[in-house]
Design an enzyme around this catalytic site. Structure first.
Site, short mmCIF file in Angstrom:
data_model
loop_
_atom_site.label_atom_id
_atom_site.label_comp_id
_atom_site.label_asym_id
_atom_site.label_seq_id
_atom_site.Cartn_x
_atom_site.Cartn_y
_atom_site.Cartn_z
N ASP A 70 64.89 22.55 122.55
CA ASP A 70 65.22 24.00 121.86
C ASP A 70 64.63 25.26 122.54
O ASP A 70 63.40 24.75 123.06
CB ASP A 70 65.19 23.96 120.41
CG ASP A 70 63.92 22.98 119.95
OD1 ASP A 70 62.89 22.95 120.72
OD2 ASP A 70 63.88 22.66 118.94
N ASN A 139 61.36 19.64 106.71
CA ASN A 139 62.90 19.64 106.34
C ASN A 139 63.61 18.68 106.79
O ASN A 139 64.70 18.61 106.40
CB ASN A 139 63.49 20.73 106.05
CG ASN A 139 64.03 21.44 107.21
OD1 ASN A 139 63.69 20.83 108.35
ND2 ASN A 139 64.72 22.49 107.50
N HIS A 141 64.17 18.22 110.14
CA HIS A 141 65.00 18.49 111.21
C HIS A 141 64.50 17.77 112.48
O HIS A 141 63.26 17.49 112.58
CB HIS A 141 65.13 19.96 111.30
CG HIS A 141 63.92 20.80 111.78
ND1 HIS A 141 63.36 22.03 111.47
CD2 HIS A 141 62.83 20.36 112.68
CE1 HIS A 141 62.43 22.49 111.80
NE2 HIS A 141 62.17 21.58 112.62
N GLU A 146 69.36 21.59 111.64
CA GLU A 146 68.76 21.79 110.25
C GLU A 146 69.80 21.42 109.26
O GLU A 146 70.79 21.07 109.43
CB GLU A 146 68.97 23.34 110.00
CG GLU A 146 67.96 24.49 110.93
CD GLU A 146 66.45 24.44 110.51
OE1 GLU A 146 66.18 23.59 109.85
OE2 GLU A 146 65.88 25.41 110.63
C1 GLP Z 1 59.85 22.65 115.43
C2 GLP Z 1 60.65 22.36 116.81
C3 GLP Z 1 60.84 20.68 116.73
C4 GLP Z 1 59.41 20.14 116.53
C5 GLP Z 1 59.20 20.21 114.90
C6 GLP Z 1 58.03 19.89 114.28
O1 GLP Z 1 60.23 23.76 114.66
N1 GLP Z 1 61.89 22.82 116.69
O2 GLP Z 1 61.23 20.65 118.15
O3 GLP Z 1 59.55 18.87 116.98
O4 GLP Z 1 59.64 21.63 114.40
O5 GLP Z 1 56.89 20.99 114.38
P1 GLP Z 1 55.16 20.45 114.36
O6 GLP Z 1 54.99 19.53 115.29
O7 GLP Z 1 54.60 21.89 114.70
O8 GLP Z 1 55.17 19.96 112.91
#
Ligand code: GLP
Length: 251
Positions: A70, A139, A141, A146
């Site tokens: 993304d 959440n 995702h 989402e």
């Molecule tokens: C983010 C990204 C994801 C990521 C997830 C966890 O917002 N879009 O690709 O894996 O949320 O993030 P983190 O590793 O900072 O907890």
């Protein structure tokens, strides 16, 4: 499921799995994620690559082709908060990769919907993901899919949830409103089409969502739960993230 002591043990293990699959060729094209979970993983991978013979390092650089999940709409590579910039810092620069070998959606595209379509088609033309690295949103995702998220969704542009904007806020001076409102993400369809998936979960903050993921049936309300139907998915988590999932169930 693999339970390891802490974030560092998880990072070392995941980096080892990644490198092995990169060297035997099964990882390509590699599916990459950003976020705090991945920072120690990429640092461990960089250390492992540096320990290889020069010709092996050279071979990896020549073979490298990765597609990130993304990117934030409105942010370009020059913006330190973009996923482009994060990938440059954590992998491209230390591994001396050619920028064209590390693909991400273009956050500055004039038409983000058209860009999502182009990016999904580019991944399809490359044969789809070999090994997909995934983090887990608070959440539920994956990428920026989402809730509610259909298992059939393809690469698209979407508005981020309030929960994700709060999760991102640290990168934008702590203010959820200062960060991007939209993102382009691969859909569940492209993620589930990966031949192998590693879901990496660390830290106590993820304990409630990991418990839900390990106990609930697949549902659009918890996008990561669609992974349950994948034939080759491995969850790699540390003790803190697993604390609630492994806690005794009430009688
Ligand atoms: C983010 C990204 C994801 C990521 C997830 C966890 O917002 N879009 O690709 O894996 O949320 O993030 P983190 O590793 O900072 O907890």
């Amino acid at each position: 499921m693999r339970a390891l002591a802490d974030e560092q043990a998880v990072a070392d293990h995941v980096a080892g799995v990644l490198l092995e699959a990169m060297l035997d060729g099964s990882a390509w094209p590699l599916g990459l994620a950003t976020g705090r979970t991945m920072e120690p993983v990429y640092a461990a991978l960089v250390r492992r690559v540096a320990a290889l013979e020069q010709h092996q390092q050279q071979g990896l650089r020549q073979r490298w082709l990765s597609f990130n999940l993304d990117e934030s709409v409105g942010l370009g590579a020059a913006d330190p908060g973009s996923f482009h910039a994060a990938m440059h810092r954590h992998l491209l620069e230390p591994l001396q990769l050619a920028p064209s070998r590390l693909r991400l959606p273009e956050g500055l595209a004039v038409d983000p919907h058209a860009e999502a379509e182009r990016y999904g088609a580019a991944l399809g033309a490359a044969g789809g993901i070999g090994l997909q690295l995934l983090g887990l949103g608070l959440n539920g995702h994956v990428g920026f899919n989402e809730p509610p998220a259909a298992a059939e969704s393809r690469c698209h542009c979407l508005h981020l949830s309030a929960a994700s904007r709060r999760q991102n806020a640290a990168v934008f001076g702590g203010d959820p409103a200062a960060g991007p409102a939209r993102a382009i993400t691969l859909g569940l369809a492209e993620i589930l089409a990966a031949r192998r998936i590693l879901l990496v979960v660390t830290g106590a903050a993820k304990a409630p969502v990991l418990r839900a993921l390990l106990r609930q049936r697949a549902t659009a309300e918890l996008p990561a739960s669609w992974l349950q139907g994948h034939p080759q998915v491995e969850v790699i988590a540390d003790r803190a993230a697993l604390a609630l999932a492994l806690a005794e169930q009430p009688a």
